[in-house]
Write a protein that holds these residues in place. Sequence first.
Motif, PDB file in Angstrom:
ATOM      1  N   ASN A 136      40.007  41.620  43.323  1.00 38.94           N
ATOM      2  CA  ASN A 136      40.254  42.279  42.119  1.00 38.94           C
ATOM      3  C   ASN A 136      41.708  42.029  41.916  1.00 38.94           C
ATOM      4  O   ASN A 136      42.676  42.796  42.525  1.00 38.94           O
ATOM      5  N   TRP A 137      42.196  40.998  41.312  1.00 36.67           N
ATOM      6  CA  TRP A 137      43.833  40.792  41.179  1.00 36.67           C
ATOM      7  C   TRP A 137      44.523  41.022  42.554  1.00 36.67           C
ATOM      8  O   TRP A 137      44.497  40.181  43.401  1.00 36.67           O
ATOM      9  N   ASN A 138      45.111  42.169  42.633  1.00 33.94           N
ATOM     10  CA  ASN A 138      46.079  42.198  43.870  1.00 33.94           C
ATOM     11  C   ASN A 138      45.449  42.970  45.006  1.00 33.94           C
ATOM     12  O   ASN A 138      46.103  43.597  45.981  1.00 33.94           O
ATOM     13  N   THR A 153      41.887  47.297  49.762  1.00 31.63           N
ATOM     14  CA  THR A 153      42.747  47.128  50.176  1.00 31.63           C
ATOM     15  C   THR A 153      43.763  46.511  49.482  1.00 31.63           C
ATOM     16  O   THR A 153      43.434  45.666  48.729  1.00 31.63           O
ATOM     17  N   SER A 154      45.020  46.830  49.371  1.00 30.71           N
ATOM     18  CA  SER A 154      45.953  46.003  48.377  1.00 30.71           C
ATOM     19  C   SER A 154      46.538  44.907  49.170  1.00 30.71           C
ATOM     20  O   SER A 154      46.716  44.763  50.367  1.00 30.71           O
ATOM     21  N   PHE A 159      54.064  40.175  53.352  1.00 25.10           N
ATOM     22  CA  PHE A 159      54.502  38.794  53.143  1.00 25.10           C
ATOM     23  C   PHE A 159      55.321  38.880  51.815  1.00 25.10           C
ATOM     24  O   PHE A 159      55.599  39.989  51.098  1.00 25.10           O
ATOM     25  N   PRO A 160      56.024  37.930  51.582  1.00 31.34           N
ATOM     26  CA  PRO A 160      57.039  37.734  50.336  1.00 31.34           C
ATOM     27  C   PRO A 160      56.608  38.410  49.031  1.00 31.34           C
ATOM     28  O   PRO A 160      55.316  38.280  48.808  1.00 31.34           O
ATOM     29  N   SER A 206      43.657  48.021  57.930  1.00 32.18           N
ATOM     30  CA  SER A 206      45.098  47.821  57.973  1.00 32.18           C
ATOM     31  C   SER A 206      45.281  46.395  57.920  1.00 32.18           C
ATOM     32  O   SER A 206      44.255  45.587  58.545  1.00 32.18           O
ATOM     33  N   TRP A 207      46.433  45.864  57.524  1.00 28.63           N
ATOM     34  CA  TRP A 207      46.727  44.428  57.651  1.00 28.63           C
ATOM     35  C   TRP A 207      47.804  44.277  58.719  1.00 28.63           C
ATOM     36  O   TRP A 207      48.739  45.105  58.953  1.00 28.63           O
TER      37      TRP A 207
END
Length: 397
Positions: A136-138, A153-154, A159-160, A206-207
Amino acid sequence: MSDYLPKECLTEILVRVPVKSLLRFRCVSKTWDSLISSPAFITTHLNHAHHKASHGERSNHQFILFRHYSCCDSISEDDHGYRTYITSKEEECFALHKDDESFPHNPTLKLNPPHNSSEKYFPIVGSMNGIVCMINWNECVFWNPSLNKTMKTSFETGFPSFFPVKHLLGLGCDPITNDLKLVRLFYSKEHVVPPLVEIFTLSTNSWREVSVPGPMYIVVQSKSSPQAFVSGAFHWVAYTPPQQGSICNVIVAFDMANEVFYEIALPSCLASKRHLNMTVVLLNGSLSLVPDNEVYGDSYYSSSVWIMKEYGVAESWTKLFDIDIGEQEVRRVITFRNNGELLLISNLGELLSYEPYTQETTDLHFGRYISNSDVPTYKTGSYFVDTHMESLVLLNE
């Protein structure tokens, strides 16, 4: 009476019980609630369902998940015979089905998606361990339809900050920890490799960035085919960047346990084919290549189906058949059904079931666009079909 049963015996009984019943059984006693809610039982219940599925046993936990996005045009006629065409609110529909003659018109259970949208449908990465992963989008949404629970999770990670030219996702399960992982490939510039790579782990929410280098290929992801996760790895079709001159098509795999990439060769007749209109899916647990003519368009039409009989052995690629649906053409293959038929979409937008050996095509009467009619119309790009297994994952979230 249950208080006198050894915990091991109670567990052996309850792992065979469907999810909705287990949710009710938590009210029996504190002992039952503690057992059913424990991470150990959630894992055991899931493993039992996987074991039955791998041995071909029918299970009340197994369904196919079908998502489509539809609208309904109705016709209103006044006293003078003038007709007015009214388009009702568009709707994203999710349902669980049995993979039999009742599909797709008679769902076993209609589901309420974890978002409300009448303007678009969200890309689905896949369904695994009872969790549906969608974008869903971001943000990424992990949804357990059986529990109606979600985790979000966003994508705003390390990342850039600029929006990537392309990013792709793969959903898999670490075979050692049984934990769900989402791998993301991030291409920051057109045709520039390798991509940046990061992983989201469901248990830690978590990422983290992966230190190993990404693949030296441009990865292609199908719009609606279910994920090709087998042998502990997620698989994509990929090709060399155009600036390299020579064409090389391969399958890129990502090992979810060791978190490394590796390559699997394609059949020699496909390895150097320009604009390979194919995607990778699973047939009875084996890697298969099927047509996906939405990747590059009809100028490079594909109709063949291949299977890798021995995983990782390029020489075991075998062509099974060419799809022939008469005057129509295949837009894309969605998946294989339990009876061996292919579920596909024609160039007219019809949802078809195709029997490859008799070449018999069954129109499922679902999806053809009829302008100004009083029947539903469907956006075929929204079709997603995958196996779905009920689970207790996310119960404690």
